[in-house]
Design an enzyme around this catalytic site. Structure first.
Site, short mmCIF file in Angstrom:
data_model
loop_
_atom_site.label_atom_id
_atom_site.label_comp_id
_atom_site.label_asym_id
_atom_site.label_seq_id
_atom_site.Cartn_x
_atom_site.Cartn_y
_atom_site.Cartn_z
N HIS A 160 0.48 -38.77 -42.36
CA HIS A 160 1.59 -38.16 -43.10
C HIS A 160 1.75 -38.94 -44.40
O HIS A 160 2.10 -40.11 -44.38
CB HIS A 160 2.87 -38.24 -42.26
CG HIS A 160 4.04 -37.48 -42.83
ND1 HIS A 160 4.56 -37.74 -44.08
CD2 HIS A 160 4.79 -36.49 -42.32
CE1 HIS A 160 5.58 -36.94 -44.30
NE2 HIS A 160 5.74 -36.16 -43.25
N TYR B 145 16.15 -30.16 -40.29
CA TYR B 145 15.21 -31.15 -40.81
C TYR B 145 14.25 -31.53 -39.70
O TYR B 145 14.67 -31.76 -38.56
CB TYR B 145 15.99 -32.36 -41.32
CG TYR B 145 15.14 -33.48 -41.85
CD1 TYR B 145 14.14 -33.26 -42.79
CD2 TYR B 145 15.34 -34.79 -41.41
CE1 TYR B 145 13.38 -34.28 -43.28
CE2 TYR B 145 14.58 -35.84 -41.91
CZ TYR B 145 13.59 -35.58 -42.83
OH TYR B 145 12.83 -36.60 -43.32
N HIS C 29 15.20 -46.17 -39.80
CA HIS C 29 15.50 -44.76 -39.57
C HIS C 29 14.21 -44.04 -39.22
O HIS C 29 13.13 -44.62 -39.27
CB HIS C 29 16.19 -44.12 -40.77
CG HIS C 29 15.40 -44.24 -42.05
ND1 HIS C 29 15.38 -45.39 -42.82
CD2 HIS C 29 14.58 -43.36 -42.70
CE1 HIS C 29 14.62 -45.21 -43.88
NE2 HIS C 29 14.11 -43.99 -43.83
N HIS D 91 10.74 -45.75 -40.40
CA HIS D 91 10.65 -46.29 -41.74
C HIS D 91 11.77 -47.28 -42.01
O HIS D 91 12.89 -47.12 -41.54
CB HIS D 91 10.75 -45.13 -42.75
CG HIS D 91 10.41 -45.49 -44.16
ND1 HIS D 91 10.94 -44.83 -45.24
CD2 HIS D 91 9.60 -46.44 -44.67
CE1 HIS D 91 10.46 -45.34 -46.36
NE2 HIS D 91 9.64 -46.32 -46.03
#
EC number: 1.13.11.5
Length: 444
Positions: free
Chosen positions: A298, A356, A377, A341
């Site tokens: 990603h 989302y 997060h 992250h």
């Protein structure tokens, strides 16, 4: 002639990003070959609006010349605005800005007002950084309104306004002409430009990033090439339109985070012609040309960058406006949602529509989240389990969604309002508490 905001606009737009535009509502209203003639056509006044320093390099210099019925200086003195004052522009420690917690924060949508409330009255600052007075950083506002601005005009001297509607269309009259903006579109109103907002659908709600610093620009594309992401031709600027209207009107100014009001005896939308490259514009986020991996992994979210405000450090932006639109995911043997992250930058997210892909529950359209510098997060427990077991030999389309992020190089400080409001979700942290331990030293 008036700018009738009771119905959709019929005039078209000028295409391109920060082009040198020239437009006139009456033939011959633009002076030929000069900016400030001794006598402007039709008895108009010539006025320059500067968005950058006079000596800024030509490629970065932004200004426009306006040919108007009366100069912008014609109004009565300003006095404090007596309506709601829920805006913040200085983000040091103060009564309005308490110490910033390292917690992950998330909010439910701002409720619609009960009393009649226009766009200006419905503004509230949620967070920000830097200083409007020092012209660096930004403020992040929400708006919720249920009536059109009536004989009231507004401008911000603090920064340019990046407006992201979430619910309800906005018919925006400006000195430069008219913008009709709907959810899935954005509008940018430059610093100092006077405007008024009508609400054709009644209720309206959305997000605003007020950029105190360098003007928003399109990012360089590097090895992507000459096309991709937000293409310049899709940015639309109003054609000149004017009204010659007199009456008892109100001009509201935002300066250093405070609202001021002045009596004005005419409509400031009296610009009959203009030329230059400093003007309002809008953009349809559905036209964003999404880039992604077609092999594995990603990529970093910088591939979703729409607009940036550059800092004085090369490669480090003061503000990035990023979107997460519908897109195909095709990477094999890859965890496809956004990964876990911790970021040196700070991230304020909003949701225009849908869901989302990193959060299955709790993050709803009109809501917001804040993950500050080095706050961990990522996907919630349910999203992680499903994505870890999905068949990545088949492509998957993330559809019916539009999330976005204001990312800044400096800490985003929530205001007292944001930390005390009933919309703050006290249990947001729980979405990660169900993440299970999978570690087994005997099984690679």
């Amino acid at each position: 002639m008036t700018l009738d905001l009771s119905k959709p606009a019929t005039a078209g737009y000028l295409s391109g990003f920060a082009n040198e535009f020239a437009t006139e509502a009456l033939p011959g209203a633009l002076p030929h070959g000069r900016n400030s003639p001794q006598r402007a056509p039709y008895g108009l006044y010539a006025e320059q609006l500067s968005g950058t320093a006079f000596t800024a390099p030509r490629g970065h210099n932004r200004r426009s010349w306006l040919y108007r019925i009366r100069p912008a200086a014609v109004h009565r003195p300003f006095e404090p605005f007596t309506g709601p004052q829920r805006l913040v522009s200085e983000f040091g420690d103060s009564a309005d800005v308490p110490p910033t917690p390292p917690n992950q924060l998330r909010w439910d949508p701002l409720p619609m007002p009960v009393e009649p409330t226009d766009f200006v009255e419905g503004l509230v600052t949620m967070a920000g950084n830097g200083s409007a007075a020092a012209m660096n950083g930004c403020a992040i506002h929400l708006y919720a309104a249920n009536r059109s601005m009536q004989d009231r005009f507004f401008y911000s001297a603090d920064g340019e306004l990046l407006i992201v509607p979430q619910q309800g269309r906005l018919f925006i009259a400006t000195e430069f002409g008219r913008l009709d903006v709907e959810p899935f579109e954005i509008a940018v109103i430059p610093r100092g430009v006077r405007f008024s907002v009508a609400l054709p659908d009644g209720d309206a709600r959305g997000y605003i990033c007020e950029n105190f610093g360098a003007l928003l620009r399109l990012p360089d594309l590097g090895p992507i090439g000459s096309n991709g992401l937000a293409n310049p031709r899709d940015f639309l600027t109003p054609q000149a339109a004017y009204e010659d209207r007199e009456g008892a009107f109100e001009l509201v100014a935002k300066l250093n985070g405070r609202l001021w009001r002045a009596d004005i005896g005419h409509s400031p939308f009296d610009v009959v012609a203009w030329h230059g490259n400093y003007a309002p514009y809008k953009y349809d986020l559905r036209l964003f040309n999404t880039i992604g991996s077609i092999s594995f992994d990603h990529p970093d979210p910088s591939i979703f960058l729409v607009l940036q405000s550059q800092s004085d450090t090369p490669g480090v932006d003061a503000i990035d406006f990023v979107i997460f639109p519908p897109r195909w995911l095709a990477a094999e043997d890859t965890f496809r949602p956004p990964w876990f992250h911790r970021n040196v930058a700070s991230e304020f997210m909003g949701l225009v529509h849908g869901a989302y892909d990193a959060k299955a529950e709790g993050f709803v359209p009109g809501g917001a989240s804040l993950h500050n510098c080095m706050s961990g997060h990522g996907p919630d427990a349910d999203t992680f389990e499903k994505a870890s077991a999905s068949d990545t030999t088949k492509p998957h389309k993330v559809d019916a969604t539009m999330a976005f992020m204001f990312e800044t190089r400096t800490l985003i400080r929530p205001t007292r309002y944001a930390l005390d409001t009933a919309q703050l979700q006290p249990d947001y942290f729980e979405c990660w508490q169900g993440i299970r331990k999978h570690f087994n030293p005997e099984q690679p």
